[in-house]
Design an enzyme around this catalytic site. Structure first.
Site, PDB file in Angstrom:
ATOM      1  N   ASP A   5      62.040  30.059  72.278  1.00 56.53           N
ATOM      2  CA  ASP A   5      61.409  31.178  71.573  1.00 56.53           C
ATOM      3  C   ASP A   5      60.477  31.895  72.548  1.00 56.53           C
ATOM      4  OD1 ASP A   5      60.494  32.923  69.683  1.00 56.53           O
ATOM      5  OD2 ASP A   5      59.343  31.458  68.540  1.00 56.53           O
ATOM      6  N   ASP A  59      65.018  37.473  71.149  1.00 55.85           N
ATOM      7  CA  ASP A  59      64.032  36.639  71.833  1.00 55.85           C
ATOM      8  C   ASP A  59      64.122  35.157  71.508  1.00 55.85           C
ATOM      9  OD1 ASP A  59      63.167  36.890  69.236  1.00 55.85           O
ATOM     10  OD2 ASP A  59      61.056  37.146  69.742  1.00 55.85           O
ATOM     11  N   GLU A  60      65.201  34.717  70.914  1.00 55.45           N
ATOM     12  CA  GLU A  60      65.330  33.276  70.664  1.00 55.45           C
ATOM     13  C   GLU A  60      66.784  32.831  70.701  1.00 55.45           C
ATOM     14  OE1 GLU A  60      64.342  31.781  66.747  1.00 55.45           O
ATOM     15  OE2 GLU A  60      64.430  33.803  65.916  1.00 55.45           O
TER      16      GLU A  60
END
Length: 484
Positions: free
Chosen positions: A147, A237-238
């Site tokens: 993350d 973003d993860e």
């Protein structure tokens, strides 16, 4: 999501209960706790609304303001707005649902007294279900959840280092992220800028740059793929990785592997990533929040460690549990994942066996250990949306709709899909969301076609609702065909 402190982990470890170690604590809620549940439903008219409007900021570590003060400021800043009225309506709807459930619970508990034959039969059935779930536990894999830390904000910090150490948010009208300094005051993604400024008067806002974020995401994902080429990207973003084979082939431990992954991200992109390692995806995602920012956490791969880890965890911290589910569970007396086991009969009586099963998975810390990209045949639609300050200007709405249509067409081309159903997605100024769609006789994928269809749908809507003001507009293509 909020992480457990060391003290909480130790408390969970010392008091954990599981199917292999029956809980001897009383199953019924104490009168004091029952009154607290009732008070949460029947207290001052805005009490539950105050908490609801706190949103995802509720319970976050590192807040400079008391959570009750954050909730009050959001409430006061929103009062009288269309957003406030929408949240109030939703809160009233949920309150009615909770009240009906409490009445049903009282009726069921009168019919099935604790310790009676039917109660014991349900308890035995729940115990058997838990044992069955336990038999599916897979502890053989090193599942990783990566993350990125304040991703959009971190990209903006690279662009403008003068923002370092300052409370800033990305986005105009609605924030897409907030710096850690701003989060300390309760600011968060999805929050209206005027509310964020009420919480943090010195907040700096910068416009978002989606192209820059997509480019940064591609750089990060390329590094992640060095450790698992079959990763599952969850968002810009993860991502989820399974580094089991990487560790075995390279003869390196999982802790060193994750440290190396974080080093490469930091040195090659100037960004940082927080990582959780556990036997399954759910536990890894919860773990990635444990040592934010720029940290790593690994949960030992034993059944007892997984159960202990979940025992004291608030149910809201479980991925997929939102405000509505949290409130329903709290009305039943379930505050933590450990409460699920203690109240398993009550849950079965009120919610049913289906809901009990997924709740027991939370209690036991059991989830999928399979990491793979989303399958193409599972893709249902391709869409794009724009959020903006409310406007009833037809030209502005058409301009934004054209941008959405262009991006949908680009995505369809990149993904090698065409589709038959074209949908116009809107959110009115009063936050009421609605869609209008049209199914074509042939497949479409070109921007001009998508725009033409959605434009017709929008113009019809503006005709029957003169002066309609929107705060979100988008286009979506579904009923897809794979042309790869």
């Amino acid at each position: 999501m909020e992480s457990l402190s060391v003290d909480e982990q130790q408390a969970a470890s010392s008091s954990s209960t599981s199917p292999s170690a029956p809980d001897t604590r009383p199953t019924s809620i104490s009168p004091q706790k029952r009154r607290r549940v009732e008070d949460s439903t029947n207290a001052a008219p805005h009490a539950s609304l105050l908490k609801r409007m706190g949103g995802p900021s509720a319970g976050k570590a590192g807040l400079a303001l008391d959570q009750a003060e954050i909730n009050r400021r959001i409430y006061e800043a929103s009062k009288g707005s269309k957003y406030f009225e929408n949240e109030r309506r939703n809160d009233e709807r949920i309150t009615r649902k909770v009240e009906a459930m409490l009445a049903r619970m009282d009726e069921r508990l009168r019919a099935v007294p604790e310790g009676g034959p039917e109660w014991l039969a349900i308890e035995k059935k729940a115990d058997a279900l838990a044992s069955k779930l336990e038999s599916t536990r897979d502890l053989s894999r090193h599942i990783v959840h990566c993350d990125m830390d304040q991703f959009y904000g971190a990209v903006e910090l690279k662009r403008d280092p003068s923002l370092k150490g300052k409370a800033f948010g990305v986005g105009k009208g609605v924030l897409v992220t907030a710096s850690y300094e701003a989060r300390a005051y309760g600011c968060r993604s999805g929050m209206a800028t005027y509310i964020a400024e009420a919480l943090c008067p010195h907040l700096i806002t910068v416009p978002n740059d989606m192209q820059a974020y997509v480019a940064a995401s591609q750089d990060v994902m390329s590094i992640f793929r060095r450790f698992d080429s079959n990763l599952a990207q969850a968002s810009l973003d993860e991502a989820y990785l399974d580094v089991t084979d990487h560790c075995r082939i390279n003869g390196v431990g999982v802790d060193d592997t994750i440290a190396e992954l974080r080093r490469q991200v930091r040195e090659e992109t100037g960004l940082t990533v927080s990582v959780g390692v556990a036997p399954n995806t759910m536990l890894a995602k919860i773990g990635s929040d444990k040592n934010k920012p720029d940290g790593q956490f690994r949960l030992e791969a034993t059944a007892s460690d997984c159960i202990d880890f979940m025992h004291a965890l608030p149910v809201r911290k479980v991925p997929g549990v939102g405000r509505v589910t949290e409130r329903i569970l709290q009305a039943l007396g379930v505050e933590t994942c450990g409460d699920i086991w203690r109240l398993r009969v009550r849950i079965a009586l009120v919610l049913g066996d289906g809901d009990l099963e997924w709740l027991l998975r939370y209690n036991l810390g059991i989830a999928s250990s399979i990491v793979e990209p989303g399958k193409r045949e599972e893709r249902k639609s391709v869409g794009r949306e724009h959020t903006f300050q409310p406007t009833n200007d037809p030209e502005r709405l058409l301009e934004l709709l054209r941008e959405s249509a262009d991006r949908v067409a680009e995505d369809l081309k990149k993904l090698d899909f065409v589709g038959k159903r074209v949908t116009l997605t809107c959110k009115a100024a009063d936050f009421q969301r609605f869609t209008r769609d049209q199914t074509q006789t042939g497949y479409v994928s070109q921007a001009d076609d998508i725009f033409r269809i959605t434009r017709t749908l929008l113009e019809h809507e503006l005709k029957i609702q003169p002066g309609l003001s929107l705060r979100l507009i988008g286009a979506r293509v579904s009923t897809l065909k794979d042309v790869r």
